[in-house]
Design a protein around this motif. Sequence first.
Motif, PDB file in Angstrom:
ATOM      1  N   THR A 181       2.235 -10.195   3.151  1.00 35.95           N
ATOM      2  CA  THR A 181       3.480 -10.887   2.811  1.00 35.95           C
ATOM      3  C   THR A 181       3.577 -12.160   3.632  1.00 35.95           C
ATOM      4  O   THR A 181       3.200 -12.197   4.806  1.00 35.95           O
ATOM      5  CB  THR A 181       4.695 -10.001   3.084  1.00 35.95           C
ATOM      6  OG1 THR A 181       4.622  -9.508   4.435  1.00 35.95           O
ATOM      7  CG2 THR A 181       4.739  -8.806   2.137  1.00 35.95           C
ATOM      8  N   GLU A 211       9.742 -12.492   5.183  1.00 34.43           N
ATOM      9  CA  GLU A 211      10.441 -11.226   5.378  1.00 34.43           C
ATOM     10  C   GLU A 211      11.657 -11.140   4.465  1.00 34.43           C
ATOM     11  O   GLU A 211      12.184 -12.155   4.017  1.00 34.43           O
ATOM     12  CB  GLU A 211      10.877 -11.059   6.831  1.00 34.43           C
ATOM     13  CG  GLU A 211      11.894 -12.083   7.303  1.00 34.43           C
ATOM     14  CD  GLU A 211      12.364 -11.815   8.718  1.00 34.43           C
ATOM     15  OE1 GLU A 211      11.735 -10.993   9.406  1.00 34.43           O
ATOM     16  OE2 GLU A 211      13.368 -12.422   9.130  1.00 34.43           O
ATOM     17  N   LEU A 231       8.137  -3.704  -3.608  1.00 31.43           N
ATOM     18  CA  LEU A 231       8.302  -3.213  -2.247  1.00 31.43           C
ATOM     19  C   LEU A 231       9.741  -2.777  -2.046  1.00 31.43           C
ATOM     20  O   LEU A 231      10.627  -3.116  -2.835  1.00 31.43           O
ATOM     21  CB  LEU A 231       7.950  -4.307  -1.226  1.00 31.43           C
ATOM     22  CG  LEU A 231       6.534  -4.863  -1.263  1.00 31.43           C
ATOM     23  CD1 LEU A 231       6.441  -6.095  -0.365  1.00 31.43           C
ATOM     24  CD2 LEU A 231       5.530  -3.804  -0.825  1.00 31.43           C
ATOM     25  N   GLN A 243       2.943  -8.097   6.404  1.00 27.86           N
ATOM     26  CA  GLN A 243       2.788  -6.705   5.959  1.00 27.86           C
ATOM     27  C   GLN A 243       1.688  -6.641   4.904  1.00 27.86           C
ATOM     28  O   GLN A 243       1.670  -7.424   3.960  1.00 27.86           O
ATOM     29  CB  GLN A 243       4.133  -6.236   5.378  1.00 27.86           C
ATOM     30  CG  GLN A 243       4.200  -4.779   5.007  1.00 27.86           C
ATOM     31  CD  GLN A 243       5.631  -4.401   4.621  1.00 27.86           C
ATOM     32  OE1 GLN A 243       6.598  -4.807   5.260  1.00 27.86           O
ATOM     33  NE2 GLN A 243       5.752  -3.628   3.565  1.00 27.86           N
ATOM     34  N   ASN A 290       5.423   1.473   0.869  1.00 26.56           N
ATOM     35  CA  ASN A 290       4.305   0.572   0.610  1.00 26.56           C
ATOM     36  C   ASN A 290       2.981   1.324   0.659  1.00 26.56           C
ATOM     37  O   ASN A 290       2.835   2.299   1.370  1.00 26.56           O
ATOM     38  CB  ASN A 290       4.272  -0.545   1.655  1.00 26.56           C
ATOM     39  CG  ASN A 290       5.549  -1.370   1.620  1.00 26.56           C
ATOM     40  OD1 ASN A 290       6.262  -1.350   0.635  1.00 26.56           O
ATOM     41  ND2 ASN A 290       5.817  -2.081   2.705  1.00 26.56           N
ATOM     42  N   VAL A 294      11.255  -7.086  -4.549  1.00 21.37           N
ATOM     43  CA  VAL A 294      11.689  -6.248  -3.437  1.00 21.37           C
ATOM     44  C   VAL A 294      12.983  -5.537  -3.814  1.00 21.37           C
ATOM     45  O   VAL A 294      13.978  -6.187  -4.165  1.00 21.37           O
ATOM     46  CB  VAL A 294      11.907  -7.079  -2.159  1.00 21.37           C
ATOM     47  CG1 VAL A 294      12.369  -6.174  -1.017  1.00 21.37           C
ATOM     48  CG2 VAL A 294      10.635  -7.818  -1.774  1.00 21.37           C
ATOM     49  N   VAL A 332      -0.169  -5.747   1.695  1.00 17.69           N
ATOM     50  CA  VAL A 332       0.338  -5.361   0.374  1.00 17.69           C
ATOM     51  C   VAL A 332      -0.758  -5.286  -0.690  1.00 17.69           C
ATOM     52  O   VAL A 332      -0.469  -4.976  -1.845  1.00 17.69           O
ATOM     53  CB  VAL A 332       1.435  -6.336  -0.096  1.00 17.69           C
ATOM     54  CG1 VAL A 332       2.686  -6.189   0.760  1.00 17.69           C
ATOM     55  CG2 VAL A 332       0.934  -7.776  -0.072  1.00 17.69           C
ATOM     56  N   VAL A 388      11.221  -5.744   4.426  1.00 19.37           N
ATOM     57  CA  VAL A 388       9.842  -6.208   4.340  1.00 19.37           C
ATOM     58  C   VAL A 388       9.612  -7.188   5.488  1.00 19.37           C
ATOM     59  O   VAL A 388      10.436  -8.079   5.716  1.00 19.37           O
ATOM     60  CB  VAL A 388       9.564  -6.896   2.989  1.00 19.37           C
ATOM     61  CG1 VAL A 388       8.177  -7.508   2.976  1.00 19.37           C
ATOM     62  CG2 VAL A 388       9.728  -5.913   1.846  1.00 19.37           C
TER      63      VAL A 388
END
Length: 423
Positions: free
Chosen positions: A390, A393, A361, A369, A22, A314, A371, A365
């Motif tokens: 984010t 998760e 990502l 977080q 990231n 992701v 981003v 995750v």
Amino acid sequence: MRYAIGMLLAAAILFLSPLPGNRAFGQELKNQTVETNDELKLYAQSAVLMDGVTGRILYGKNEDQIRPMASTTKIMTCIIALEYGNLEDKVTASQNAASQPKVHLGVRKGETFLLKDLLYSLMLESHNDSAMMIAEHIGGSREGFAELMNQKARDLGCKNTYFITPNGLDASEEKEGQVKAHSTTAADLARIMNYCIGQSPRKKEFLEITGTQSYFFQNQEGKRSFSCTNHNALLSMMSGAFSGKTGFTGGAGYTYVGSISDEGRTYTIALLGCGWPPHKTYKWSDARKLLQYGMDRFHYREVYKEPSLPDIEVKGGIASSGRLEDPVSVACTLGEEEKSLKLLLADEEKVTVQTRIQKELTAPVYEGQAVGTIVYRLNGEAVKTYPIYTAGEVKRLTLPWCVKRILSRYLTMAGPEEILPAA
């Protein structure tokens, strides 16, 4: 069935391949300047109109030109004394303080005053001997106090300011092989004023002193009485004026720094080299022009816009459905900051909004977080940055999880007659 299991294992290995990590984005907040060509035709050789909240220069004339500042110096003297001293401190006059030139209170060597009283003498009447008494009491000496002043200037980002005296009398000295003069710029002087009225932990006391029209006190011996009248005429000339300081020396000419509030807006102005005798009133003419210009042209506008944030793909993650064939993504959200951004803008000024967010990502995750960012720009420079995080998760796809999932699906598809041996 063996073929299906093999394909699923191959897919799992592909999902588990390493991908770039990231990357977060950010932009430093910077003060902005509105370009001008001295359309106001000011008398001052250097001048600034500044947003008293953000420090943005709304109008500038030679605002970065280094010049002597005279007694506008005393706003720094006052704020240093308030932050380092106690208003009830007893201050005794030295011979050096008693010998300072006019304008002075007329203190005598050995005479004692409260620091509070000296600050009113300093800011209302601009007494040079009071300034030296304050400096020697707080800094131990003129030199020690000057170092406190210069350190504060550095802390405030005033790169073109240098203090030698606490009273603003014209002075120069050799420092590190260079001859340096007691000087500042209109931009730096306005920044110092903004700190005094809005950011200092002792701003309340500063505003109370500088907004007082008259003050009466005695020396601690009770033998002499003194009265002070505020020479900041703008306090009575313009509605909303609430603080300021005048100054004059032969080298600096007439100088002024002051602040005014109007309809929720705060403006700070600084004037350097604003005429020489007999033109004592030039500074008031310039002050009115600058402040009226600010009040007429700049108004607060709400520029915040609710963003539409995409989901981010992701790689190597487990879909919320739990199915390997489903795409994997995570939603985004802004932080807990207030969803409002009011800026003091001229009618023709436009704010642009730039969203920078990662396209993909790699699992795992985590919720919260960083981003990306949403950056609001004025004249191409960032004025506000909102971080993007984010909103959930995503767990990492692992080989044990794949095997467990495959076996579960296989057992679900196979009936009991296929698994149990024949009777």
